[in-house]
Scaffold this active site. Structure first.
Site, PDB file in Angstrom:
ATOM      1  N   TYR A 176       0.830  -1.203   0.000  1.00 47.40           N
ATOM      2  CA  TYR A 176       0.000   0.000   0.000  1.00 47.40           C
ATOM      3  C   TYR A 176       0.868   1.258   0.000  1.00 47.40           C
ATOM      4  CZ  TYR A 176      -2.990   3.554   2.266  1.00 47.40           C
ATOM      5  OH  TYR A 176      -3.659   4.702   2.607  1.00 47.40           O
ATOM      6  N   ASP A 187      -0.928  -5.947   9.616  1.00 47.14           N
ATOM      7  CA  ASP A 187      -2.051  -5.095   9.253  1.00 47.14           C
ATOM      8  C   ASP A 187      -3.188  -6.006   8.801  1.00 47.14           C
ATOM      9  OD1 ASP A 187      -3.908  -3.620   7.677  1.00 47.14           O
ATOM     10  OD2 ASP A 187      -2.433  -2.039   7.388  1.00 47.14           O
ATOM     11  N   ILE A 211      -6.594  -5.015   8.460  1.00 49.79           N
ATOM     12  CA  ILE A 211      -7.773  -4.157   8.339  1.00 49.79           C
ATOM     13  C   ILE A 211      -8.785  -4.683   7.318  1.00 49.79           C
ATOM     14  CG2 ILE A 211      -6.423  -2.150   9.022  1.00 49.79           C
ATOM     15  CD1 ILE A 211      -6.611  -1.145   6.147  1.00 49.79           C
ATOM     16  N   LYS A 263     -12.599  -0.654   6.484  1.00 45.67           N
ATOM     17  CA  LYS A 263     -12.853  -1.549   5.361  1.00 45.67           C
ATOM     18  C   LYS A 263     -13.906  -2.605   5.704  1.00 45.67           C
ATOM     19  CE  LYS A 263      -9.264   0.759   4.089  1.00 45.67           C
ATOM     20  NZ  LYS A 263      -9.435   2.037   3.411  1.00 45.67           N
TER      21      LYS A 263
END
Length: 458
Positions: free
Chosen positions: A150, A235, A237, A277
């Site tokens: 990302y 991460d 999410i 998300k």
């Protein structure tokens, strides 16, 4: 005069560490300057580069309508206004932390439990990552990050902390799967460059790939960070955006398994989570740090003062997450809608000869546009991207902005933006799908955006 004004600013304010010069952010700007609208601006840029999950907003709206007492700004809930509006404890509302901990367990199949007392709030995952970086590393020290990753990480972890991100090269030959060899190679290069590596950052499920890490890969990762005694930041999410098998496996599950329990130093394990998300709440700015390290929890909680979640938001979300029937229905229906949309987009792209990496999670497709490149170079990738953004008028992001090692890969959002009016033409097809760049630019039809990327509706 302007230069004199700039000289009064800090180095961070004068620098370009935010990363806005990336084509990832340039695509956003192109949309902001010329946004598509079905009536007012039908030839504008269609936004397919923003990670917003709007497929199930109607479910949330229905719940809020049926539960007006959950908000302190309604006649039904205003009696709690004073207590909620005055609450400032940076630990967070107990019911909020309990609700988030329960949701984290639920999205992981209830195979692992999370302690509400380890829930630390932050202003979105952006703030959570920065706080975690502050806690774990000093300026100049580094985190390894598997590619493609990302682009916002370059801002979130680096800009104000001074921490470096070192790419771990993953390739399409094995569908960009992370390997021990790639990790060892990246670590060795850091040593040669005299850079201290403090941790490894993984994204599971992956943005931009939309893939999940299998148990064996996760076990390898835990063994790797334990062997080298570096931190692991996972991460997670996109945990609840997995829409088909295989299911999601959290790093929290791995450290509970017998064969990794004995060799895992839990002080090295940290999870970043968010409701942006999974629940579609990016505007609520609910970020979570969950660390197994007591010192990190204590430090992060103090630092969270700079990015707390408002108590009004906590109050509303606590009520929503305590409704087990709603949460179960929401997660199941969201997965169903994501699967449907994914299928529609993949079939549409396949009809015009575009292949995508096979995935089962997230909000994006990782498109293989290498056949459209005249030469397999990043210069050609950028030339194609300019055609897409300026001629086809679709904001998709080139792989180079994700630090992908191979030119020609693009991230495309497979969840179209929702609005009261359909914001994407139904008759679009990608007219340059079988052409190379030069052919497309010479075509009299090239300015017309015709794409299955924006064809689907819920």
């Amino acid at each position: 005069m302007e230069q004199a004004g700039e000289s009064l600013l800090s180095k961070i304010a004068r620098g370009d560490g935010h990363g806005e010069n990336s084509p990832y952010f340039e695509g956003w700007k192109a949309y902001e300057h010329d946004p598509f609208h079905p009536v007012k601006n039908p030839n504008g840029v269609i936004q397919m580069g923003l990670a917003e999950n709007q497929l199930s907003c109607d479910l949330v709206q229905q719940w809020i309508t049926s539960n007006p007492e959950a908000s302190i700004c309604t006649a039904e809930g205003v009696h709690e206004f004073k207590d909620i509006a005055n609450f400032q404890d940076y630990h967070g509302l107990p019911l909020f932390r309990q609700g988030v901990a329960k949701l984290m367990g639920r999205t992981r199949g209830n195979r692992v439990r999370f302690d509400p007392d380890r829930i630390v709030m932050s202003g979105g995952a952006t703030g959570a990552h920065e706080v975690t970086a502050f806690c774990l590393a000093d300026p100049g020290e580094a985190f390894l990050v598997p590619t493609p990753y990302y682009p916002g990480f370059d801002r979130d972890l680096r800009w104000r902390t001074g921490v470096q991100l070192l790419p771990v090269i993953c390739e399409s030959t094995n569908n960009f799967k992370l390997t021990k060899k790639a990790l060892e190679s990246a670590l060795e290069k850091a040593k040669q460059d005299n850079i201290t590596v403090k941790g490894l950052l993984i994204t599971n499920p992956s943005n931009p790939l939309g893939t999940i890490m299998d148990r064996e890969t996760l076990k390898m990762v835990v063994k790797f960070i334990n062997h080298h005694h570096i931190h692991l930041v996972s991460d997670e999410i996109y945990a609840a955006t997995v829409f088909t098998h295989p299911g999601f496996t959290s790093i929290a599950e791995i450290i509970e398994e017998e064969d990794t329990k004995m060799e895992c130093d839990r002080n090295l394990i940290h999870i970043v989570y968010s409701l942006s998300k999974d629940m579609g709440f990016p505007g609520f700015r609910v970020g979570i740090i969950y660390s197994y390290n007591d010192n990190v929890v204590n430090c992060a909680r103090k630092m969270s003062s700079f990015g707390l979640v408002s108590t009004q938001t906590q109050h509303l979300i606590a009520a929503m997450l305590s409704d087990d029937e709603f949460v179960e229905h929401f997660l199941a229906e969201s997965a169903r809608r994501l699967a449907k949309r994914y299928g529609i987009f993949c079939r549409g792209l396949a009809k015009v000869g575009i292949k995508c990496l096979q995935s089962n999670a997230g909000l994006f497709l990782w498109m293989d546009l290498r056949p459209l490149l005249k030469k397999q170079t990043f210069e050609e990738e950028m030339a194609l991207w300019r055609v897409i953004i300026h001629k086809v008028k679709i904001n998709v992001s080139p792989g180079s902005s994700f630090h992908c090692c191979e030119p020609g890969w693009f991230r495309n959002k497979d969840v179209a933006v929702a609005s009261k009016k359909p914001c994407s033409p139904r008759n679009l097809m990608l007219s340059f799908s079988s052409m190379r760049i030069d052919d497309f630019l010479m075509s009299p039809h090239s300015p017309i955006p015709q794409s299955p990327l924006v064809k689907a509706t819920t």
